[in-house]
Design a protein around this motif. Sequence first.
Motif, PDB file in Angstrom:
ATOM      1  N   PRO A 173       0.828  -1.209   0.000  1.00 39.35           N
ATOM      2  CA  PRO A 173       0.000   0.000   0.000  1.00 39.35           C
ATOM      3  C   PRO A 173       0.861   1.258   0.000  1.00 39.35           C
ATOM      4  O   PRO A 173       1.934   1.283   0.608  1.00 39.35           O
ATOM      5  CB  PRO A 173      -0.806  -0.125   1.297  1.00 39.35           C
ATOM      6  CG  PRO A 173       0.033  -0.991   2.185  1.00 39.35           C
ATOM      7  CD  PRO A 173       0.736  -1.950   1.274  1.00 39.35           C
TER       8      PRO A 173
ATOM      9  N   ASN B 202       2.057   4.766   1.204  1.00 43.10           N
ATOM     10  CA  ASN B 202       1.997   5.341   2.544  1.00 43.10           C
ATOM     11  C   ASN B 202       1.967   6.860   2.475  1.00 43.10           C
ATOM     12  O   ASN B 202       2.022   7.455   1.402  1.00 43.10           O
ATOM     13  CB  ASN B 202       3.166   4.854   3.414  1.00 43.10           C
ATOM     14  CG  ASN B 202       4.521   5.267   2.858  1.00 43.10           C
ATOM     15  OD1 ASN B 202       4.721   6.417   2.504  1.00 43.10           O
ATOM     16  ND2 ASN B 202       5.437   4.313   2.779  1.00 43.10           N
TER      17      ASN B 202
ATOM     18  N   TRP C   3      -0.456  -0.123  -4.394  1.00 39.40           N
ATOM     19  CA  TRP C   3      -1.871   0.192  -4.525  1.00 39.40           C
ATOM     20  C   TRP C   3      -2.194   1.307  -3.535  1.00 39.40           C
ATOM     21  O   TRP C   3      -1.445   1.553  -2.597  1.00 39.40           O
ATOM     22  CB  TRP C   3      -2.749  -1.033  -4.312  1.00 39.40           C
ATOM     23  CG  TRP C   3      -2.684  -1.687  -2.955  1.00 39.40           C
ATOM     24  CD1 TRP C   3      -1.761  -2.587  -2.526  1.00 39.40           C
ATOM     25  CD2 TRP C   3      -3.592  -1.494  -1.867  1.00 39.40           C
ATOM     26  NE1 TRP C   3      -2.016  -2.985  -1.237  1.00 39.40           N
ATOM     27  CE2 TRP C   3      -3.138  -2.318  -0.804  1.00 39.40           C
ATOM     28  CE3 TRP C   3      -4.726  -0.724  -1.669  1.00 39.40           C
ATOM     29  CZ2 TRP C   3      -3.801  -2.383   0.432  1.00 39.40           C
ATOM     30  CZ3 TRP C   3      -5.383  -0.784  -0.445  1.00 39.40           C
ATOM     31  CH2 TRP C   3      -4.922  -1.611   0.578  1.00 39.40           C
TER      32      TRP C   3
ATOM     33  N   ARG D 275      -4.379   3.272  -0.753  1.00 43.84           N
ATOM     34  CA  ARG D 275      -5.321   3.127   0.361  1.00 43.84           C
ATOM     35  C   ARG D 275      -5.542   4.511   0.976  1.00 43.84           C
ATOM     36  O   ARG D 275      -4.620   5.138   1.479  1.00 43.84           O
ATOM     37  CB  ARG D 275      -4.759   2.154   1.404  1.00 43.84           C
ATOM     38  CG  ARG D 275      -5.652   1.943   2.616  1.00 43.84           C
ATOM     39  CD  ARG D 275      -5.063   0.875   3.526  1.00 43.84           C
ATOM     40  NE  ARG D 275      -3.713   1.215   3.959  1.00 43.84           N
ATOM     41  CZ  ARG D 275      -2.894   0.359   4.568  1.00 43.84           C
ATOM     42  NH1 ARG D 275      -3.275  -0.887   4.752  1.00 43.84           N
ATOM     43  NH2 ARG D 275      -1.695   0.732   4.950  1.00 43.84           N
ATOM     44  N   TYR D 276      -6.783   4.981   0.918  1.00 36.00           N
ATOM     45  CA  TYR D 276      -7.099   6.308   1.456  1.00 36.00           C
ATOM     46  C   TYR D 276      -8.605   6.403   1.668  1.00 36.00           C
ATOM     47  O   TYR D 276      -9.363   5.487   1.315  1.00 36.00           O
ATOM     48  CB  TYR D 276      -6.629   7.407   0.509  1.00 36.00           C
ATOM     49  CG  TYR D 276      -7.188   7.342  -0.897  1.00 36.00           C
ATOM     50  CD1 TYR D 276      -8.286   8.103  -1.287  1.00 36.00           C
ATOM     51  CD2 TYR D 276      -6.623   6.498  -1.857  1.00 36.00           C
ATOM     52  CE1 TYR D 276      -8.808   8.036  -2.573  1.00 36.00           C
ATOM     53  CE2 TYR D 276      -7.143   6.419  -3.147  1.00 36.00           C
ATOM     54  CZ  TYR D 276      -8.227   7.190  -3.500  1.00 36.00           C
ATOM     55  OH  TYR D 276      -8.745   7.113  -4.771  1.00 36.00           O
TER      56      TYR D 276
ATOM     57  N   PRO E 108     -11.142   5.234  -3.534  1.00 34.39           N
ATOM     58  CA  PRO E 108     -10.288   4.138  -3.066  1.00 34.39           C
ATOM     59  C   PRO E 108     -10.844   2.768  -3.400  1.00 34.39           C
ATOM     60  O   PRO E 108     -10.127   1.767  -3.258  1.00 34.39           O
ATOM     61  CB  PRO E 108     -10.234   4.366  -1.549  1.00 34.39           C
ATOM     62  CG  PRO E 108     -11.468   5.143  -1.240  1.00 34.39           C
ATOM     63  CD  PRO E 108     -11.697   6.020  -2.427  1.00 34.39           C
ATOM     64  N   SER E 109     -12.088   2.711  -3.852  1.00 31.91           N
ATOM     65  CA  SER E 109     -12.638   1.424  -4.268  1.00 31.91           C
ATOM     66  C   SER E 109     -12.059   0.966  -5.599  1.00 31.91           C
ATOM     67  O   SER E 109     -12.333  -0.155  -6.046  1.00 31.91           O
ATOM     68  CB  SER E 109     -14.164   1.522  -4.367  1.00 31.91           C
ATOM     69  OG  SER E 109     -14.567   2.638  -5.135  1.00 31.91           O
TER      70      SER E 109
ATOM     71  N   PRO F 121      -8.360   0.887  -6.504  1.00 40.76           N
ATOM     72  CA  PRO F 121      -7.106   1.231  -5.827  1.00 40.76           C
ATOM     73  C   PRO F 121      -5.829   1.217  -6.666  1.00 40.76           C
ATOM     74  O   PRO F 121      -4.746   1.423  -6.118  1.00 40.76           O
ATOM     75  CB  PRO F 121      -7.025   0.169  -4.733  1.00 40.76           C
ATOM     76  CG  PRO F 121      -7.669  -1.037  -5.345  1.00 40.76           C
ATOM     77  CD  PRO F 121      -8.790  -0.491  -6.186  1.00 40.76           C
TER      78      PRO F 121
END
Length: 360
Positions: A9, A11, A42, A44-45, A72-73, A75
């Motif tokens: 993910p 960061n 990918w 993530r948020y 975010p759906s 990604p």
Amino acid sequence: MKYLDEMLPWNDRLQVLECDAAIEEAPDVMTFSFRTPENNNWFRYMPGQFITIEIPAVPEPVMRTYTLSSTPSRPYSVSITIKAQTGSIGTRWMLDNMRPGMQLKAFGPAGDFSLVSHPGKKYLFISAGSGITPMMSMTRFLYDTQPDSDVVFLNCARSPDEIIFRKELELLASRMDNLRLQLVVERSIARNVWSGVHGRISHSVIDISAPDFRDRTVFCCGPEPFMRAVREMLEANGFNIDNYHQESFQPASETPAIPVPAALAAAASDAETEAPSVIFTLSGMEVQCSPTDTVLLAARNGGLKIPSACEFGVCGTCKVKCLSGETSMNHNGGIRDDEIEEGYILACCSHPLGRVEIEA
């Protein structure tokens, strides 16, 4: 293309993004889509969050904060949708120069302007201009994950041509039974006559769009005067302002600058208090400073560059780790509680109390 379980993910520290698409949405409005180089991450948020980008403008790079318009759906990439304002430097550079294949440094995601942070049974999204971007992110997210959500989407634009995402919004409204779309324009134009609602934001427009607005959770984004007007209208008409949330990357005009904490004033008058200084461990430099200096100002005085954008504790770009010593921080939401517990501070609004060590 790798599967998600083969990727890490993204960061909220410094990253590199590579542009993979540039799409014109409206006059002087572009959507730029990004992936990480070699597609190794990918994203993530929370829908509605923002990122801060370092733009290589001339004569020197500038930091600019943009809300993610993507969801975010989905990604594998993130998107920002930006509009050049009069006198803009960074955004103008993006529109004129950014092309697929180019890379930029980025920080984030950050921010809590999201229905994930402030859930409600029913929503009212109110936006103007490029303030539509977080609303689009949240609406796309709801379409993918909770298509039965009750949403009124109210957007204001100067003319029909300036409605960002108009075709997609109309498509979403045709597929989401409980999404009501209300588009408002100030004026028609010869090539695009408008048969919908004309005018500016007003109580009557809100009431027509969402007669039950008092029962909804409101998210508002747009120019500062627009958001102030919306808030005042809602308050004057019995709305519980606890259910109102707005996005802003500038301090409201009536809000004073971040105050110098009382502890600093006391320290400044105490002759026995250790004089404040900041040791920047990565560069090995120690900078003497006054009790009212921030860590960011100390870095600049020492010729060091800590990335920063808003400089009043919202965007989180200047997040650094305090390794030892104490600071007094007065932020505006740009840092999470768990990050503070780990020792992170925002350099723009943190004042050293004595001698501190900063990882920078």
